[in-house]
Enzyme design. Structure first.
Site, short mmCIF file in Angstrom:
data_model
loop_
_atom_site.label_atom_id
_atom_site.label_comp_id
_atom_site.label_asym_id
_atom_site.label_seq_id
_atom_site.Cartn_x
_atom_site.Cartn_y
_atom_site.Cartn_z
N CYS A 250 -82.25 43.33 -12.96
CA CYS A 250 -82.58 43.18 -11.54
C CYS A 250 -81.39 42.63 -10.74
CB CYS A 250 -83.83 42.32 -11.39
SG CYS A 250 -84.64 42.52 -9.80
N HIS A 251 -81.40 41.35 -10.33
CA HIS A 251 -80.23 40.74 -9.68
C HIS A 251 -79.35 40.00 -10.68
CE1 HIS A 251 -82.97 41.30 -6.19
NE2 HIS A 251 -81.85 41.56 -5.56
N GLU B 137 -84.93 49.22 -2.89
CA GLU B 137 -85.85 48.15 -3.31
C GLU B 137 -85.65 46.90 -2.45
OE1 GLU B 137 -86.42 49.42 -8.00
OE2 GLU B 137 -84.59 48.39 -7.39
#
Length: 233
Positions: free
Chosen positions: A136-137, A165
């Site tokens: 994700c991040h 997103e």
């Protein structure tokens, strides 16, 4: 058989830009991989830049974002205690682990993306031929590592939370940059799922990346498969 030892590096950052809302660790991106590793009897050590208890993104605790592993975590005193007492990142060494895993939440875009100890750690893992996984991040941690060693991202197939997103979770105005753009800027060969929030994992050499929360468990499984395959060679 010697059991594997995994380092999980979590964010210590909770502030966002232009808002009083807070961020931090996306809890499911920690619990999904954590139990994948624990269920293989791997030893898991948790670290963060400041040590202690990392901030948790309040949105990740909402019912619609909870996973089975979140519910398991609620009743797991051992895991809750480990999360409350993360080791300071500066105190860990790649030599002591078989792989490193970076969960997301928006926090890593701020602290892990600029943290020297984290950047050096990633360089050390890769130079010792040990896998680096991020979801994700979490791949924001690769930004600092790439500053130290530009070849880490150059031409590598990676993924991470996409611009689409970011727009859909309405955080575009609360972050200093978008991860998709930054990865591309640093020469990465960025890929994403056709549909936002669908699970998507990329693997290139020792680098494993997952796109979003649904990719956290699959990224951990890909890392386990890599470790088990290396062990059998």
């Amino acid at each position: 058989m010697i059991m594997k030892k995994i380092l999980m590096v979590l964010t210590s950052h909770q502030e966002l830009v232009n808002t009083s809302s807070t961020t931090g660790l996306w809890i499911g991106e920690f619990t999904d991989p954590y139990y994948e590793f624990r269920d293989k009897n791997y030893t898991v050590v948790l670290a963060s830049p400041k040590g202690g208890s990392p901030p948790i993104d309040p949105m990740s605790k909402l019912t619609e974002n909870l996973t089975g592993s979140n519910r398991r975590f609620v009743n797991d005193d051992f895991a809750k205690d480990a999360l409350k007492h993360t080791v300071e990142l500066a105190e860990v060494s790649a030599t002591d682990f078989d792989a490193v895993f970076y969960p997301g939440g928006h926090g890593p875009m701020f602290d892990l993306a600029t943290n020297d100890a984290s950047g050096r750690l990633i360089v050390d893992f890769l130079s010792q031929h040990k896998p680096v996984a991020a979801v994700c991040h979490g791949p924001a941690a690769l930004l600092k590592a790439t500053q130290l060693e530009p070849s880490i991202l150059k031409g590598k197939r990676v993924t991470g939370f996409s611009n689409a997103e970011e727009t859909l979770v309405m955080r575009s105005n609360n972050i200093p940059y978008t991860l998709e753009d930054k990865l591309k800027e640093l020469g990465a060969d960025y890929h994403k799922a056709l549909i936002p929030f669908a699970s998507h994992v990329e693997s290139d050499g020792l680098l494993l990346t997952g796109q979003n929360p649904l990719s956290a468990g699959p990224t951990a499984k890909a890392l386990i498969a890599m470790l088990e395959s290396n062990q059998n060679r």
